[in-house]
Design a protein around this motif. Structure first.
Motif: not given
Ligand code: BG6
Length: 476
Positions: A291-304
């Motif tokens: 996983y990349s740093q960018e993907e970690l940011e995606i996880l943060k930005a898309g919470t349910v």
């Protein structure tokens, strides 16, 4: 009354378990279409494509694709305020990686959602409920391949744009945590379109596939809110509470660890980051999860927005050696054992209504997000009497006891609960065994395990009972 006036009393199903019409109007093959019929205690076989001479119960299912008007009329009579189903991904993108969406597939869901909305029934839609275009397995190996993230996002964006004024409640992946640990072939298959070969590190592969799905989900949550800020987009978890079998302190830790393996999924969906217990576990086992740093940011930005979950049963875990059981969690040496305080269904599922209150409390305290019970119910053998009636008192009892616990959780414990959609509101193909005769419905469908029957629908006693519950907004 513990429940708010707009409480979503409903019923739930999934596309592959009801629709049939598996090769109609341009639909492509899905992972569910290559699963044969099993039996109580006999696993379904996952075949290489569709093999002539084998029986695949999902190909016709209950033929909802052609019966949906009649069925929705019954749901309306029942008083449903919500109906949870899924979109079959391969009806929209037959291969999963197609350039252009299949208009005939899109048009079917237009008709379906219009019919529901006209009946005053809110559609609650799962984007991927245990089916993925089969081609995505053949060409890419399923969700362990990061390419599937973009295919899923494209599919989700297509349907969310198309139905943005018809559907408000969405869920991204059904029971995403059922694949935890890579223990079950059937879940690796239906959750992720993954099949293992002999030397595979199954757990490592499943962590990778799961993380890819969690990234895809987060992307879709963010995108969905851009498409329509009123969308409510949730995750969908299978919550099976694992109790410590004894007061032995090691059993307490074993229970926490067994739950961690499954909470990993909702921890990411809700909190937007990979929990430390899992990062430590990966390190300890030398798992190379990509996983990349960018993907970690995606996880943060898309919470349910909410947590949808199924609840059927509970488990107990112990390290006491003399007890038989199977290993659930690789976090410890603990084993799952039968709980002597509760009894099981004919399929061995341990029935525990109080466990629902336990789950509602523990999940709400953990996340403080609205909860939605999107599956709960009893799979049982029903008897069709000669006069066409079905006296399913055992089902009424099961549902009544669970609703009672929901009431306590809301009323006494302050849990925020938005709805309840019991599973298999109409009889459907069982996911686990492929049987028709493992029935959950309040509406009987005349079809047996061999696929024989008229498909005629009849009301069970539970139909009338649930109708009253909905009218009264709860138990009286
Ligand atoms: C859940 C699934 O696991 O349980 C459903 O989301 C499934 O798809 C339901 O049908 C009941 O399981 P089964 O094996 O009895 O159909």
């Amino acid at each position: 009354m513990p429940f708010k006036q707009d409480f979503l009393w409903g019923g739930a199903v999934a596309a592959h378990q009801i629709e049939g019409a598996y090769n109609k109007d341009g639909r492509g093959l899905s992972t569910a279409d290559v699963m044969t019929g099993g039996a109580n205690g006999v696993d379904r076989e996952i075949t290489k494509g569709v093999v002539a001479g084998k029986y695949y119960p999902n190909h016709e299912a209950i033929n909802f694709y052609y019966h949906y008007k009649e069925d929705i009329a019954l749901f309306k009579e029942l008083g449903l305020k919500a109906f949870r189903t899924s979109i079959s991904w391969s009806r929209i993108f037959p291969n999963g990686d197609d350039e252009i969406a299949n208009e005939a597939g899109l048009a079917f869901y237009d008709r379906l959602f219009d019919e529901l909305n006209e009946a005053g029934i809110v559609p609650v839609i799962t984007l991927s409920h245990f089916e993925i275009p089969y081609h995505l397995y053949e060409a890419y190996g399923g969700f362990k391949n990061k390419k599937l993230i973009d295919f899923y996002v494209k599919y989700a964006e297509t349907v969310m744009r198309r139905y943005k004024d018809k559907v408000k409640y969405w869920m991204t992946f059904n029971e995403i945590n059922n694949q935890a640990g890579g223990d079950w072939d059937i879940h690796a298959w239906c959750n992720s379109a993954v099949q293992f070969v002999a030397d595979d590190n199954r757990e490592e592969i499943i962590y990778q596939a799961s993380l890819n799905e969690l990234i895809a989900s987060a992307k879709v949550v963010k995108l969905g809110h851009e498409i329509n800020p009123n969308f409510q987009i949730g995750c969908m978890m299978a919550y099976v509470p694992v109790y410590p079998y004894s007061a032995n302190p090691s059993d307490q830790i074993a229970a926490i660890k067994a739950m961690d393996g499954r909470y990993f999924y909702s921890d990411i969906h809700v909190r937007g980051k990979i929990p430390r217990y899992v990062l430590n576990y990966w390190k300890e086992h030398d798992y190379r999860i990509d996983y990349s740093q960018e993907e970690l940011e995606i996880l943060k930005a898309g919470t349910v927005d909410y947590i949808g979950f199924s609840y059927y049963m509970s488990d107990a875990v112990t390290e006491i050696a003399e007890l038989d059981g199977w290993k659930y969690s690789k976090f410890s040496q603990a084993k799952i054992s039968k709980n002597p305080y509760i009894h099981a269904s004919d399929w061995g599922w341990q029935i525990d209504p109080v466990g629902l209150r336990y789950v509602l409390n523990s999940v709400y305290e953990r996340y403080e997000k609205p909860l939605f019970v999107v599956e709960n119910g009893l799979g049982a053998y029903d008897k069709l009497e000669t006069d066409g009636s079905i006296h399913d008192t055992y089902r009424i009892k099961y549902l009544q006891e669970h609703i009672k616990q929901m009431e306590l959780a809301v009323d006494e414990d302050g849990v925020e609960l938005i709805g309840y959609t019991p599973w298999g509101i109409i009889d459907i193909v069982s996911f686990g065994s492929g049987e028709m005769e493992k029935r959950y419905g309040m509406i009987y469908v005349d079809k047996d395990n061999e696929g024989k029957g008229t498909l005629k629908r009849s009301k069970k006693d539970s139909f009338n009972w649930y109708q009253t519950v909905i009218k009264n907004n709860g138990l009286t």
